[in-house]
Scaffold this motif. Structure first.
Motif, mmCIF file in Angstrom:
data_model
loop_
_atom_site.group_PDB
_atom_site.id
_atom_site.type_symbol
_atom_site.label_atom_id
_atom_site.label_comp_id
_atom_site.label_asym_id
_atom_site.label_seq_id
_atom_site.Cartn_x
_atom_site.Cartn_y
_atom_site.Cartn_z
ATOM 1 N N GLY A 45 59.105 51.884 34.383
ATOM 2 C CA GLY A 45 58.068 52.792 34.852
ATOM 3 C C GLY A 45 58.012 52.923 36.355
ATOM 4 N N ALA A 46 58.766 52.093 37.064
ATOM 5 C CA ALA A 46 58.812 52.162 38.524
ATOM 6 C C ALA A 46 60.177 51.691 38.997
ATOM 7 C CB ALA A 46 57.724 51.285 39.137
ATOM 8 N N VAL A 47 60.637 52.283 40.088
ATOM 9 C CA VAL A 47 61.894 51.859 40.696
ATOM 10 C C VAL A 47 61.603 50.614 41.534
ATOM 11 C CG1 VAL A 47 63.768 52.534 42.253
ATOM 12 C CG2 VAL A 47 62.740 54.239 40.726
ATOM 13 N N HIS A 48 62.490 49.650 41.476
ATOM 14 C CA HIS A 48 62.313 48.403 42.222
ATOM 15 C C HIS A 48 62.253 48.717 43.722
ATOM 16 C CE1 HIS A 48 62.926 44.364 43.738
ATOM 17 N NE2 HIS A 48 62.778 43.904 42.499
ATOM 18 N N PRO A 49 61.291 48.143 44.432
ATOM 19 C CA PRO A 49 61.142 48.441 45.865
ATOM 20 C C PRO A 49 62.373 48.087 46.703
ATOM 21 C CG PRO A 49 59.454 46.872 45.119
ATOM 22 C CD PRO A 49 60.255 47.267 43.926
ATOM 23 N N HIS A 59 70.539 56.085 53.840
ATOM 24 C CA HIS A 59 70.372 57.544 53.977
ATOM 25 C C HIS A 59 70.716 58.336 52.726
ATOM 26 C CE1 HIS A 59 69.773 56.582 58.163
ATOM 27 N NE2 HIS A 59 70.942 55.958 58.181
ATOM 28 N N HIS A 60 70.298 57.814 51.589
ATOM 29 C CA HIS A 60 70.457 58.543 50.327
ATOM 30 C C HIS A 60 69.263 59.468 50.128
ATOM 31 C CE1 HIS A 60 73.917 56.678 48.286
ATOM 32 N NE2 HIS A 60 73.621 55.620 49.036
ATOM 33 N N ASP A 61 69.536 60.591 49.487
ATOM 34 C CA ASP A 61 68.447 61.476 49.067
ATOM 35 C C ASP A 61 67.779 60.800 47.873
ATOM 36 O OD1 ASP A 61 66.725 63.453 48.233
ATOM 37 O OD2 ASP A 61 68.288 64.925 47.826
ATOM 38 N N MET A 62 66.514 60.518 47.994
ATOM 39 C CA MET A 62 65.806 59.818 46.927
ATOM 40 C C MET A 62 64.896 60.752 46.139
ATOM 41 S SD MET A 62 65.271 56.100 48.760
ATOM 42 C CE MET A 62 63.657 56.511 49.267
ATOM 43 N N THR A 63 65.038 62.040 46.364
ATOM 44 C CA THR A 63 64.241 63.026 45.654
ATOM 45 C C THR A 63 64.458 62.889 44.149
ATOM 46 O OG1 THR A 63 64.527 64.533 47.512
ATOM 47 C CG2 THR A 63 63.763 65.497 45.439
ATOM 48 N N GLY A 64 63.400 62.765 43.425
ATOM 49 C CA GLY A 64 63.480 62.731 41.971
ATOM 50 C C GLY A 64 63.825 61.387 41.369
ATOM 51 N N LEU A 65 64.079 60.362 42.173
ATOM 52 C CA LEU A 65 64.398 59.057 41.601
ATOM 53 C C LEU A 65 63.138 58.462 40.977
ATOM 54 C CD1 LEU A 65 66.702 57.326 44.251
ATOM 55 C CD2 LEU A 65 67.357 58.484 42.136
ATOM 56 N N ARG A 66 63.229 58.173 39.690
ATOM 57 C CA ARG A 66 62.109 57.577 38.984
ATOM 58 C C ARG A 66 62.640 56.859 37.755
ATOM 59 N NH1 ARG A 66 60.565 60.695 34.510
ATOM 60 N NH2 ARG A 66 61.640 62.693 34.424
ATOM 61 N N SER A 67 61.887 55.892 37.291
ATOM 62 C CA SER A 67 62.234 55.156 36.084
ATOM 63 C C SER A 67 61.816 55.988 34.874
ATOM 64 C CB SER A 67 61.513 53.806 36.094
ATOM 65 O OG SER A 67 61.815 53.073 34.938
ATOM 66 N N LYS A 68 62.779 56.287 33.990
ATOM 67 C CA LYS A 68 62.487 57.160 32.852
ATOM 68 C C LYS A 68 63.278 56.741 31.616
ATOM 69 C CE LYS A 68 65.524 60.091 35.395
ATOM 70 N NZ LYS A 68 65.636 59.066 36.399
ATOM 71 N N SER A 69 62.833 57.212 30.479
ATOM 72 C CA SER A 69 63.455 56.880 29.201
ATOM 73 C C SER A 69 64.699 57.727 28.954
ATOM 74 C CB SER A 69 62.454 57.119 28.062
ATOM 75 O OG SER A 69 63.099 56.962 26.811
ATOM 76 N N TRP A 70 65.641 57.105 28.272
ATOM 77 C CA TRP A 70 66.847 57.853 27.911
ATOM 78 C C TRP A 70 66.554 58.931 26.882
ATOM 79 C CZ3 TRP A 70 70.270 53.349 25.642
ATOM 80 C CH2 TRP A 70 69.722 52.866 24.457
ATOM 81 N N ASP A 71 65.389 58.874 26.248
ATOM 82 C CA ASP A 71 65.015 59.923 25.295
ATOM 83 C C ASP A 71 64.963 61.300 25.965
ATOM 84 O OD1 ASP A 71 64.814 58.042 23.276
ATOM 85 O OD2 ASP A 71 62.650 57.782 23.529
ATOM 86 N N GLU A 72 64.637 61.340 27.257
ATOM 87 C CA GLU A 72 64.606 62.612 27.986
ATOM 88 C C GLU A 72 65.956 63.325 27.952
ATOM 89 O OE1 GLU A 72 63.031 62.724 31.969
ATOM 90 O OE2 GLU A 72 61.500 61.216 31.494
#
Length: 173
Positions: A45-49, A59-72
């Motif tokens: 439910g959260a990306v590790h800090p 310098h990575h683009d972190m847009t949209g990075l989130r913890s999500k289910s593979w069901d998506e």
């Protein structure tokens, strides 16, 4: 090369560290030829800090990075994957959803940096090491001539990348 963009899904159990790192690395190194995603069978439910901090520092683009289910990604409206890589042993052993389009898959197991113990410096180092290992494997994958090799040979190469040891990824990169 045509304008084809390959979709790649990285799977892990918690989708908080390794698969997130792999998604960011692939999106950066793939130079628009690859679009990466990540998911977990039991997302935290959260990306590790530490993962977020490392990606930001590099310098990575972190847009949209989130913890999500593979069901998506098994849903009908999900992007169709060309490649699916498990990056943790637990996810590799689980029964995965059926992915639309029957993508090629391989297991690229990496030790879980979120499970690292010790001092703060040692725990942060585990994330740096996971990043390095994933970066090496993704770099090797990106160097494969995808259009020029047959499917069986490509599957063999993907499996070989997953079996590479620390030493062999350094020398192949």
């Amino acid at each position: 090369m045509t304008g084809r963009i390959y979709n790649v899904l990285f799977l892990c159990t918690g989708n908080s560290a390794r698969s997130i790192l792999a998604e960011a690395i692939m999106n950066k190194l793939g130079h628009g030829r690859f679009r990466a995603f990540s998911a977990g069978s039991q997302p935290k439910g959260a990306v590790h800090p530490y993962a977020l901090e490392l990606l930001q520092n590099l310098h990575h683009d972190m847009t949209g990075l989130r913890s999500k289910s593979w069901d998506e990604f098994a849903a009908p409206e999900a992007p169709q994957m060309d490649f699916v890589f498990t990056v943790c042993d637990n996810a590799a052993a689980e029964v995965c959803p059926v992915w639309p389009g029957q993508p090629m898959s391989a297991h690229w197991g990496i030790p879980d940096p979120a499970a690292a113990e010790g001092t703060e410096a040692q725990r942060r180092y585990a994330f740096t090491e996971a990043y390095r290992l994933l970066g090496n494997r993704i770099g090797i994958f990106l160097s494969l001539p995808l259009k020029a090799i047959d499917e069986l040979s490509l599957q063999r190469k993907l499996d070989e990348i997953g079996r590479m040891t620390d030493r062999s990824t350094d020398s192949a990169a």
